[in-house]
Design a protein around this motif. Structure first.
Motif, mmCIF file in Angstrom:
data_model
loop_
_atom_site.group_PDB
_atom_site.id
_atom_site.type_symbol
_atom_site.label_atom_id
_atom_site.label_comp_id
_atom_site.label_asym_id
_atom_site.label_seq_id
_atom_site.Cartn_x
_atom_site.Cartn_y
_atom_site.Cartn_z
ATOM 1 N N ILE A 278 38.453 25.202 45.007
ATOM 2 C CA ILE A 278 37.528 25.632 43.961
ATOM 3 C C ILE A 278 38.298 25.717 42.647
ATOM 4 C CG2 ILE A 278 35.989 27.455 43.150
ATOM 5 C CD1 ILE A 278 35.323 28.100 45.996
ATOM 6 N N SER A 279 38.043 24.789 41.789
ATOM 7 C CA SER A 279 38.804 24.669 40.547
ATOM 8 C C SER A 279 38.701 25.930 39.709
ATOM 9 C CB SER A 279 38.272 23.470 39.751
ATOM 10 O OG SER A 279 38.940 23.354 38.526
ATOM 11 N N GLY A 280 39.876 26.456 39.312
ATOM 12 C CA GLY A 280 39.898 27.573 38.379
ATOM 13 C C GLY A 280 39.814 28.939 39.001
ATOM 14 N N PHE A 281 39.543 29.033 40.295
ATOM 15 C CA PHE A 281 39.448 30.353 40.926
ATOM 16 C C PHE A 281 40.737 30.620 41.674
ATOM 17 C CE2 PHE A 281 38.381 33.432 44.161
ATOM 18 C CZ PHE A 281 37.551 34.316 43.496
ATOM 19 N N VAL A 282 41.578 31.483 41.124
ATOM 20 C CA VAL A 282 42.860 31.697 41.790
ATOM 21 C C VAL A 282 43.187 33.159 41.979
ATOM 22 C CG1 VAL A 282 44.105 31.403 39.598
ATOM 23 C CG2 VAL A 282 45.334 31.193 41.743
ATOM 24 N N ILE A 283 43.000 33.992 40.976
ATOM 25 C CA ILE A 283 43.416 35.385 41.085
ATOM 26 C C ILE A 283 42.213 36.270 41.399
ATOM 27 C CG2 ILE A 283 44.490 37.331 39.892
ATOM 28 C CD1 ILE A 283 46.089 35.461 38.265
ATOM 29 N N GLY A 284 42.303 36.976 42.505
ATOM 30 C CA GLY A 284 41.270 37.937 42.839
ATOM 31 C C GLY A 284 41.431 39.193 41.999
ATOM 32 N N ASN A 285 40.441 40.072 42.048
ATOM 33 C CA ASN A 285 40.465 41.282 41.222
ATOM 34 C C ASN A 285 41.674 42.159 41.521
ATOM 35 O OD1 ASN A 285 38.113 40.593 39.911
ATOM 36 N ND2 ASN A 285 36.792 41.702 41.337
ATOM 37 N N THR A 286 42.018 42.296 42.809
ATOM 38 C CA THR A 286 43.152 43.148 43.178
ATOM 39 C C THR A 286 44.442 42.615 42.583
ATOM 40 O OG1 THR A 286 42.105 43.887 45.229
ATOM 41 C CG2 THR A 286 44.495 44.051 45.098
ATOM 42 N N ALA A 287 44.705 41.319 42.777
ATOM 43 C CA ALA A 287 45.923 40.724 42.239
ATOM 44 C C ALA A 287 45.957 40.815 40.719
ATOM 45 C CB ALA A 287 46.037 39.271 42.686
ATOM 46 N N GLU A 288 44.833 40.563 40.087
ATOM 47 C CA GLU A 288 44.753 40.634 38.621
ATOM 48 C C GLU A 288 45.122 42.028 38.123
ATOM 49 O OE1 GLU A 288 43.483 38.723 34.880
ATOM 50 O OE2 GLU A 288 42.894 37.895 36.804
ATOM 51 N N ASN A 289 44.594 43.053 38.791
ATOM 52 C CA ASN A 289 44.894 44.431 38.390
ATOM 53 C C ASN A 289 46.376 44.751 38.560
ATOM 54 O OD1 ASN A 289 42.207 44.828 37.790
ATOM 55 N ND2 ASN A 289 41.715 45.793 39.751
ATOM 56 N N ILE A 290 46.971 44.271 39.636
ATOM 57 C CA ILE A 290 48.405 44.500 39.860
ATOM 58 C C ILE A 290 49.225 43.818 38.773
ATOM 59 C CG2 ILE A 290 50.348 44.028 41.413
ATOM 60 C CD1 ILE A 290 48.326 44.252 43.748
ATOM 61 N N LEU A 291 48.879 42.567 38.463
ATOM 62 C CA LEU A 291 49.635 41.818 37.461
ATOM 63 C C LEU A 291 49.585 42.483 36.089
ATOM 64 C CD1 LEU A 291 48.592 38.162 38.387
ATOM 65 C CD2 LEU A 291 50.766 39.292 38.875
ATOM 66 N N GLN A 292 48.516 43.181 35.808
ATOM 67 C CA GLN A 292 48.380 43.842 34.517
ATOM 68 C C GLN A 292 48.975 45.245 34.511
ATOM 69 O OE1 GLN A 292 47.742 42.437 31.886
ATOM 70 N NE2 GLN A 292 46.662 40.561 32.438
ATOM 71 N N SER A 293 49.633 45.625 35.611
ATOM 72 C CA SER A 293 50.163 46.995 35.712
ATOM 73 C C SER A 293 51.638 47.051 36.069
ATOM 74 C CB SER A 293 49.359 47.771 36.779
ATOM 75 O OG SER A 293 47.989 47.783 36.472
ATOM 76 N N ILE A 294 52.350 45.924 35.984
ATOM 77 C CA ILE A 294 53.773 45.919 36.338
ATOM 78 C C ILE A 294 54.619 45.524 35.136
ATOM 79 C CG2 ILE A 294 53.385 45.478 38.794
ATOM 80 C CD1 ILE A 294 54.065 42.545 38.278
ATOM 81 N N ARG A 295 55.872 45.951 35.166
ATOM 82 C CA ARG A 295 56.797 45.659 34.066
ATOM 83 C C ARG A 295 58.018 44.871 34.532
ATOM 84 N NH1 ARG A 295 55.243 51.113 32.673
ATOM 85 N NH2 ARG A 295 56.969 51.937 33.895
ATOM 86 N N CYS A 296 58.067 44.511 35.806
ATOM 87 C CA CYS A 296 59.235 43.803 36.332
ATOM 88 C C CYS A 296 59.013 42.293 36.276
ATOM 89 C CB CYS A 296 59.515 44.238 37.767
ATOM 90 S SG CYS A 296 58.176 43.845 38.917
ATOM 91 N N SER A 297 60.042 41.532 36.653
ATOM 92 C CA SER A 297 59.882 40.085 36.787
ATOM 93 C C SER A 297 58.966 39.798 37.969
ATOM 94 C CB SER A 297 61.244 39.425 37.012
ATOM 95 O OG SER A 297 62.087 39.589 35.892
ATOM 96 N N LEU A 298 58.365 38.609 37.954
ATOM 97 C CA LEU A 298 57.358 38.270 38.952
ATOM 98 C C LEU A 298 57.553 36.855 39.469
ATOM 99 C CD1 LEU A 298 54.490 38.884 40.310
ATOM 100 C CD2 LEU A 298 53.550 37.661 38.326
ATOM 101 N N VAL A 299 57.454 36.707 40.792
ATOM 102 C CA VAL A 299 57.340 35.381 41.398
ATOM 103 C C VAL A 299 55.978 35.337 42.074
ATOM 104 C CG1 VAL A 299 58.299 33.704 43.009
ATOM 105 C CG2 VAL A 299 59.830 35.275 41.805
ATOM 106 N N ALA A 300 55.101 34.473 41.581
ATOM 107 C CA ALA A 300 53.730 34.402 42.091
ATOM 108 C C ALA A 300 53.513 33.066 42.779
ATOM 109 C CB ALA A 300 52.729 34.564 40.951
ATOM 110 N N MET A 301 52.999 33.126 44.006
ATOM 111 C CA MET A 301 52.726 31.918 44.777
ATOM 112 C C MET A 301 51.236 31.773 45.015
ATOM 113 S SD MET A 301 55.799 31.909 47.609
ATOM 114 C CE MET A 301 55.489 30.188 48.026
#
Length: 311
Positions: A278-301
């Motif tokens: 499904i083109s363009g649908f990648v980050i779910g709400n939970t992951a999105e919220n986590i990504l907007q709440s961290i200050r460390c480096s990130l490796v996302a798969m």
């Protein structure tokens, strides 16, 4: 850490890319894999276009000089780490980077995260576009003021299998995070959140009186089931070395950022959930919220088969 074969180091040409660039050169040198570079810089307005070529050349020369210094530092020759480099101007640098990754089938992008204000969290627009739409893994570096052997690595895992795709990605996350931890302080922090899905509905509900002991038993059973699933997943991944399990009771959106802060994690490895194809649908709400709440480096798969909306 031979988990990737074709790495792209991406930068906008701004200062502060040395740690990310060093990571790219280090992996290429140690694992004998390909690495190339892309400088995605802005287009100059028409009345300043005469300066574009000189500006791009200065970025090119500066980055190659840094690459050569890192080759010397890691004892790698130009033949061992060739580092082909291109410069492309665009009004949408994130799209430019994604198109480069697609065109050359890169399996990892390494980039310095856009700087955030002191006290801020999360990632800015360009980095979020990469995380949402890039078809390959993305490693966003933030400055780490620790020696490499003191850096702490964590991976966020949900062992409660909902699909073969999610299960396979969890195995890949454990293997990758283990290999990164082996190059740092050797301990791998495995963070996993569990909940009993009816707990919040039944607790103190005036209309449904559930026996307190019965509810506690249900909650306890959910915890045990989650822990067993996590242990089984770790065994299946066949990773070894020192591991520290953090079984957290609550929503991942709340628990994972707090745990990352408390443990002083330097690099968080996590997956972004997608519906394959499904083109363009990648980050779910939970992951999105986590990504907007961290200050460390990130490796996302991303799960195998993700289709980017970028052409």
């Amino acid at each position: 850490m031979k988990r990737f074969e074709n790495i792209l180091f991406a930068t906008q040409g701004l200062p502060g890319h040395s740690d990310a660039l060093g990571q790219a050169i280090r992996i290429a040198s140690n694992d004998h894999v390909q690495v190339s570079g892309l400088i995605a810089c802005p287009d100059f307005p028409s009345h300043l276009v005469q300066y574009q070529q000189r500006y791009e050349q200065s970025l090119y020369d500066s980055l190659l000089a840094r690459v050569e210094a890192l080759r010397i530092e890691y004892g790698a020759s130009k033949e061992q780490v060739p580092f082909p480099l291109s410069v492309k101007s665009s009004v949408q640098p994130a799209v430019c980077i994604i198109q480069e990754a697609i065109a050359h089938e890169h399996d990892l992008i390494i980039k310095e995260a856009e700087p955030i204000d002191e006290g801020s969290e999360g990632f800015k627009a360009l980095d979020m576009t990469l995380l949402r739409k890039c078809p390959c893994a993305v490693w966003l570096h933030r400055p780490i003021n620790k020696p490499r052997n003191k850096r702490r690595i964590a991976v966020a895992i949900d062992p409660m299998r909902t699909s073969d795709e999610q299960h396979a990605m969890s195995i890949r996350l454990l293997a990758l995070s283990r290999s990164i931890a082996d190059t740092c302080d050797s301990r791998l922090h495995i963070i996993s959140c569990w909940e009993y899905y009816l707990e919040n509905y039944l607790d103190d509900n005036a209309w449904i009186q559930v026996d307190e002991t019965e509810l506690e038993n249900e909650v306890s059973h959910a915890k045990v089931k989650h822990k067993q699933a996590l242990q089984s997943l770790i065994e299946e991944s066949r990773i070894s070395g020192e591991m520290v399990l953090h079984l957290l009771h609550g929503k991942p959106d709340d628990q994972i950022p707090d745990c990352v802060d408390e443990l002083e994690i330097d690099v968080l490895v996590m997956g972004t959930l997608a519906r394959t194809g499904i083109s363009g649908f990648v980050i779910g709400n939970t992951a999105e919220n986590i990504l907007q709440s961290i200050r460390c480096s990130l490796v996302a798969m991303k799960p195998e088969g993700f289709v980017s909306p970028i052409k």
